[in-house]
Each structure stands twice: as structure tokens, then as C-alpha cells.
Design a protein around this motif. Structure first.
Motif, PDB file in Angstrom:
ATOM      1  N   THR A 184      73.532  -2.864  69.753  1.00  0.00           N
ATOM      2  CA  THR A 184      72.143  -3.156  70.117  1.00  0.00           C
ATOM      3  C   THR A 184      71.224  -2.398  69.172  1.00  0.00           C
ATOM      4  OG1 THR A 184      72.729  -3.409  72.446  1.00  0.00           O
ATOM      5  CG2 THR A 184      70.417  -2.978  71.949  1.00  0.00           C
ATOM      6  N   VAL A 185      70.271  -3.096  68.562  1.00  0.00           N
ATOM      7  CA  VAL A 185      69.278  -2.443  67.703  1.00  0.00           C
ATOM      8  C   VAL A 185      68.326  -1.646  68.588  1.00  0.00           C
ATOM      9  CG1 VAL A 185      67.381  -2.806  66.089  1.00  0.00           C
ATOM     10  CG2 VAL A 185      69.435  -4.220  65.924  1.00  0.00           C
ATOM     11  N   VAL A 186      68.120  -0.365  68.226  1.00  0.00           N
ATOM     12  CA  VAL A 186      67.256   0.519  69.011  1.00  0.00           C
ATOM     13  C   VAL A 186      65.924   0.777  68.303  1.00  0.00           C
ATOM     14  CG1 VAL A 186      67.058   2.818  70.029  1.00  0.00           C
ATOM     15  CG2 VAL A 186      69.232   1.596  70.126  1.00  0.00           C
TER      16      VAL A 186
ATOM     17  N   CYS B 156      73.739   3.075  61.361  1.00  0.00           N
ATOM     18  CA  CYS B 156      72.560   2.536  60.709  1.00  0.00           C
ATOM     19  C   CYS B 156      73.004   1.374  59.830  1.00  0.00           C
ATOM     20  CB  CYS B 156      71.873   3.601  59.865  1.00  0.00           C
ATOM     21  SG  CYS B 156      70.359   2.997  59.076  1.00  0.00           S
ATOM     22  N   ARG B 157      72.389   0.228  60.049  1.00  0.00           N
ATOM     23  CA  ARG B 157      72.655  -0.961  59.227  1.00  0.00           C
ATOM     24  C   ARG B 157      71.329  -1.532  58.766  1.00  0.00           C
ATOM     25  NH1 ARG B 157      76.754  -5.266  61.582  1.00  0.00           N
ATOM     26  NH2 ARG B 157      75.732  -6.367  59.912  1.00  0.00           N
ATOM     27  N   ASP B 158      71.190  -1.659  57.454  1.00  0.00           N
ATOM     28  CA  ASP B 158      69.967  -2.227  56.874  1.00  0.00           C
ATOM     29  C   ASP B 158      68.716  -1.502  57.365  1.00  0.00           C
ATOM     30  OD1 ASP B 158      71.523  -4.171  55.526  1.00  0.00           O
ATOM     31  OD2 ASP B 158      71.490  -5.450  57.307  1.00  0.00           O
ATOM     32  N   GLY B 159      68.811  -0.189  57.523  1.00  0.00           N
ATOM     33  CA  GLY B 159      67.671   0.622  57.937  1.00  0.00           C
ATOM     34  C   GLY B 159      67.389   0.601  59.430  1.00  0.00           C
ATOM     35  N   LEU B 160      68.244  -0.083  60.203  1.00  0.00           N
ATOM     36  CA  LEU B 160      68.066  -0.158  61.653  1.00  0.00           C
ATOM     37  C   LEU B 160      69.148   0.650  62.366  1.00  0.00           C
ATOM     38  CD1 LEU B 160      67.303  -3.971  62.033  1.00  0.00           C
ATOM     39  CD2 LEU B 160      65.659  -2.069  61.998  1.00  0.00           C
ATOM     40  N   VAL B 161      68.748   1.414  63.367  1.00  0.00           N
ATOM     41  CA  VAL B 161      69.694   2.191  64.158  1.00  0.00           C
ATOM     42  C   VAL B 161      70.226   1.297  65.267  1.00  0.00           C
ATOM     43  CG1 VAL B 161      69.980   4.184  65.685  1.00  0.00           C
ATOM     44  CG2 VAL B 161      68.539   4.355  63.634  1.00  0.00           C
TER      45      VAL B 161
END
Length: 115
Positions: A10-12, A102-107
Motif C-alpha cells: 500500500t502506498v503511504v 521505497c519504489r519510484d520515490g513512494l513509500v
């Protein structure tokens, strides 16, 4: 023996929204998670302090003990290993740990639930 069920990622938030060595609380699939960023790692634990039962661990103090990244509870100061969730002061006490990346700047956080 319990088994862990692993759920989806889930992107936080964006990584640049997390201050190093500071915690934030996030609601992930109905679970309060305490998320921490150190200089080179991300950690996610349940936000519930297992000693007091209060949802406050995101306000704890990030540090280290003998090279182990740690979190001190803001209430009674018990210290937890951020990598495992184990309490370093009270044997047998632990905080459930979740996966963080972290993937593509998203946690992103992936919950682990004990069965």
C-alpha cells in the motif's frame, strides 16, 4: 506456532515527506502503523505500544543500541529493535513488524498479520 499472512503493498506517502529519524503514523488497511526513515532504511511497526496499549509509537525516539536501529517508546521508554520489533528491555515483549520499501520515490507498506 503462528504463521504470518502477508498482504499487498500500500502506498503511504512520498519518501521526501518523511523526515529522517522521525516517526509518522499511517492507517494501512485499517491498521495503525508507525513508519520510520533512518539515513538508509525504512521501518514499519504497529503503532500500538505493547506495554501501555496506547497508539503512540510513531512519537517515539529513534536511536541505536550496539549498532542496532532502535525505537524508544514515548511513554515508558522501553526500547524496541526496529528490524525485528523485539523489546530489548523486556524479554518476550515485541511489536508486530511490517515490511516497508521505497519504489519510484513512494513509500509502500505491506502488512504482516499473525494467524
Amino acid at each position: 506456532m503462528s504463521r504470518a499472512t502477508v498482504l499487498t503493498w500500500t502506498v503511504v506517502c512520498r519518501l521526501d515527506q518523511l523526515e529522517p529519524d522521525r516517526g509518522v503514523a499511517a492507517l494501512v488497511d485499517g491498521v495503525q502503523v508507525a513508519l520510520f526513515r533512518t539515513a538508509d532504511e525504512l521501518f514499519a511497526l504497529d503503532n500500538r505500544d505493547p506495554v501501555s496499549g496506547a497508539y503512540v509509537l510513531s512519537r517515539g525516539i529513534v536511536g541505536s543500541r550496539g549498532g542496532t536501529p532502535t525505537l524508544a517508546s514515548p511513554l515508558h521508554k522501553q526500547v524496541y529493535d526496529l528490524r525485528t520489533g523485539d523489546c530489548l528491555d523486556l524479554p518476550g515483549v515485541r511489536v508486530p513488524r511490517h515490511e516497508a520499501r521505497c519504489r519510484d520515490g513512494l513509500v509502500e507498506v505491506r502488512l504482516r498479520q499473525e494467524e
